[in-house]
Scaffold this motif. Structure first.
Motif, PDB file in Angstrom:
ATOM      1  N   TYR A 229       0.858  -1.192   0.000  1.00 14.16           N
ATOM      2  CA  TYR A 229       0.000   0.000   0.000  1.00 14.16           C
ATOM      3  C   TYR A 229       0.894   1.242   0.000  1.00 14.16           C
ATOM      4  O   TYR A 229       1.131   1.848   1.048  1.00 14.16           O
ATOM      5  CB  TYR A 229      -0.907  -0.065   1.231  1.00 14.16           C
ATOM      6  N   PRO A 230       1.433   1.597  -1.173  1.00 13.81           N
ATOM      7  CA  PRO A 230       2.398   2.699  -1.257  1.00 13.81           C
ATOM      8  C   PRO A 230       1.885   4.042  -0.737  1.00 13.81           C
ATOM      9  O   PRO A 230       2.672   4.887  -0.320  1.00 13.81           O
ATOM     10  CB  PRO A 230       2.701   2.787  -2.758  1.00 13.81           C
ATOM     11  N   GLU A 231       0.571   4.249  -0.726  1.00 16.41           N
ATOM     12  CA  GLU A 231       0.003   5.516  -0.257  1.00 16.41           C
ATOM     13  C   GLU A 231      -0.099   5.589   1.264  1.00 16.41           C
ATOM     14  O   GLU A 231      -0.517   6.607   1.818  1.00 16.41           O
ATOM     15  CB  GLU A 231      -1.402   5.738  -0.843  1.00 16.41           C
ATOM     16  N   ALA A 232       0.257   4.520   1.950  1.00 21.36           N
ATOM     17  CA  ALA A 232       0.114   4.475   3.408  1.00 21.36           C
ATOM     18  C   ALA A 232       0.911   5.593   4.067  1.00 21.36           C
ATOM     19  O   ALA A 232       2.048   5.863   3.706  1.00 21.36           O
ATOM     20  CB  ALA A 232       0.587   3.128   3.947  1.00 21.36           C
ATOM     21  N   GLU A 233       0.265   6.241   5.020  1.00 18.56           N
ATOM     22  CA  GLU A 233       0.928   7.231   5.854  1.00 18.56           C
ATOM     23  C   GLU A 233       1.045   6.611   7.238  1.00 18.56           C
ATOM     24  O   GLU A 233       0.059   6.516   7.962  1.00 18.56           O
ATOM     25  CB  GLU A 233       0.114   8.519   5.893  1.00 18.56           C
ATOM     26  N   LEU A 234       2.233   6.181   7.565  1.00 17.19           N
ATOM     27  CA  LEU A 234       2.444   5.441   8.805  1.00 17.19           C
ATOM     28  C   LEU A 234       2.910   6.359   9.925  1.00 17.19           C
ATOM     29  O   LEU A 234       3.817   7.166   9.733  1.00 17.19           O
ATOM     30  CB  LEU A 234       3.465   4.322   8.586  1.00 17.19           C
ATOM     31  N   PRO A 235       2.286   6.221  11.091  1.00 20.36           N
ATOM     32  CA  PRO A 235       2.710   7.038  12.235  1.00 20.36           C
ATOM     33  C   PRO A 235       4.047   6.573  12.799  1.00 20.36           C
ATOM     34  O   PRO A 235       4.570   5.521  12.425  1.00 20.36           O
ATOM     35  CB  PRO A 235       1.581   6.833  13.250  1.00 20.36           C
ATOM     36  N   GLU A 236       4.564   7.350  13.716  1.00 21.74           N
ATOM     37  CA  GLU A 236       5.798   6.998  14.409  1.00 21.74           C
ATOM     38  C   GLU A 236       5.563   5.727  15.230  1.00 21.74           C
ATOM     39  O   GLU A 236       4.428   5.357  15.505  1.00 21.74           O
ATOM     40  CB  GLU A 236       6.222   8.148  15.332  1.00 21.74           C
ATOM     41  N   PRO A 237       6.631   5.073  15.666  1.00 21.28           N
ATOM     42  CA  PRO A 237       6.485   3.859  16.487  1.00 21.28           C
ATOM     43  C   PRO A 237       5.751   4.131  17.799  1.00 21.28           C
ATOM     44  O   PRO A 237       5.758   5.252  18.313  1.00 21.28           O
ATOM     45  CB  PRO A 237       7.936   3.452  16.775  1.00 21.28           C
ATOM     46  N   ALA A 238       5.138   3.089  18.322  1.00 17.65           N
ATOM     47  CA  ALA A 238       4.483   3.169  19.634  1.00 17.65           C
ATOM     48  C   ALA A 238       5.554   3.308  20.707  1.00 17.65           C
ATOM     49  O   ALA A 238       6.672   2.813  20.555  1.00 17.65           O
ATOM     50  CB  ALA A 238       3.650   1.915  19.884  1.00 17.65           C
TER      51      ALA A 238
ATOM     52  N   LEU B 123       4.217  -2.683  16.000  1.00 12.83           N
ATOM     53  CA  LEU B 123       3.966  -1.469  16.783  1.00 12.83           C
ATOM     54  C   LEU B 123       5.263  -0.736  17.127  1.00 12.83           C
ATOM     55  O   LEU B 123       5.254   0.485  17.308  1.00 12.83           O
ATOM     56  CB  LEU B 123       3.182  -1.806  18.052  1.00 12.83           C
ATOM     57  N   ARG B 124       6.355  -1.456  17.184  1.00 13.56           N
ATOM     58  CA  ARG B 124       7.656  -0.810  17.427  1.00 13.56           C
ATOM     59  C   ARG B 124       8.151  -0.069  16.182  1.00 13.56           C
ATOM     60  O   ARG B 124       9.080   0.711  16.248  1.00 13.56           O
ATOM     61  CB  ARG B 124       8.683  -1.840  17.872  1.00 13.56           C
ATOM     62  N   GLU B 125       7.522  -0.340  15.032  1.00  8.14           N
ATOM     63  CA  GLU B 125       7.872   0.366  13.792  1.00  8.14           C
ATOM     64  C   GLU B 125       6.851   1.431  13.417  1.00  8.14           C
ATOM     65  O   GLU B 125       7.207   2.452  12.845  1.00  8.14           O
ATOM     66  CB  GLU B 125       8.001  -0.633  12.642  1.00  8.14           C
ATOM     67  N   THR B 126       5.579   1.162  13.702  1.00  9.37           N
ATOM     68  CA  THR B 126       4.519   2.109  13.381  1.00  9.37           C
ATOM     69  C   THR B 126       3.350   1.880  14.337  1.00  9.37           C
ATOM     70  O   THR B 126       2.947   0.740  14.550  1.00  9.37           O
ATOM     71  CB  THR B 126       4.052   1.984  11.911  1.00  9.37           C
ATOM     72  N   ASP B 127       2.838   2.950  14.888  1.00  7.23           N
ATOM     73  CA  ASP B 127       1.763   2.842  15.884  1.00  7.23           C
ATOM     74  C   ASP B 127       0.407   2.813  15.193  1.00  7.23           C
ATOM     75  O   ASP B 127      -0.379   3.736  15.270  1.00  7.23           O
ATOM     76  CB  ASP B 127       1.849   3.996  16.878  1.00  7.23           C
ATOM     77  N   GLY B 128       0.158   1.708  14.476  1.00  7.68           N
ATOM     78  CA  GLY B 128      -1.121   1.503  13.807  1.00  7.68           C
ATOM     79  C   GLY B 128      -1.013   1.561  12.300  1.00  7.68           C
ATOM     80  O   GLY B 128      -0.042   2.089  11.741  1.00  7.68           O
ATOM     81  N   VAL B 129      -2.028   0.983  11.636  1.00  7.99           N
ATOM     82  CA  VAL B 129      -2.091   0.956  10.174  1.00  7.99           C
ATOM     83  C   VAL B 129      -3.544   1.183   9.772  1.00  7.99           C
ATOM     84  O   VAL B 129      -4.447   0.523  10.299  1.00  7.99           O
ATOM     85  CB  VAL B 129      -1.617  -0.402   9.603  1.00  7.99           C
TER      86      VAL B 129
END
Length: 147
Positions: free
Chosen positions: A14-23, A47-53
């Motif tokens: 999903y190239p358009e994904a905007e991923l938040p900072e890690p949890a 979650l250590r890489e991105t806090d949600g998807v």
């Protein structure tokens, strides 16, 4: 250098994904303490890489860590849930769709598996054998769970 296995996979799917900072690590520890069970390693790793998807429909296919704690505790404590549904104590809910189904880890004899739970019928069925499998199904076309 920290590998970003989950970010790379999500970006490929999903190239358009905007991923938040890690949890925050303290939040992850707090989830385990509050629920009295360990987070599955793959979920903790994500979650250590991105806090949600979130997918392109706005479905929170992986909740932020704080929501995982709050929603699981609320579901376990809700008197209506206790009366209407089989116990949630052995599950860790972590994602949903705006159409109703929620996704949770259930511990089996073979390790954790991802189930889909229908709140109308309390039906729980195997949805995916791994978080990678779940993400592939959620972030690619033709997914029956998400439209």
């Amino acid at each position: 250098m920290i590998q970003s296995v989950w970010r790379e996979l999500i970006g490929d799917l999903y190239p358009e994904a905007e991923l938040p900072e890690p949890a925050d690590e303290a939040v992850l520890v707090g989830i385990e303490k509050a629920l009295g069970m360990a987070l599955p390693l793959e979920l903790a790793g994500l979650l250590r890489e991105t806090d949600g998807v979130t997918n392109d429909y706005g479905d929170a296919i992986v909740w932020p860590a704080q929501r995982i704690a709050e929603d699981n505790l609320a579901m376990r404590a809700d008197p209506d849930s206790v009366e209407l549904y089989a116990p949630f104590d052995a599950l860790i809910f972590f994602g949903d769709t705006d159409m109703g189904p929620q996704f949770a880890y259930a511990y089996t004899d073979y390790g954790p598996a991802i189930i889909v739970w229908d709140h109308e019928t309390d039906q729980r069925r195997l949805a995916a054998v791994s978080l990678r499998d779940y993400l592939v199904r959620c972030l690619t076309e033709g997914n029956a769970w998400f439209r």
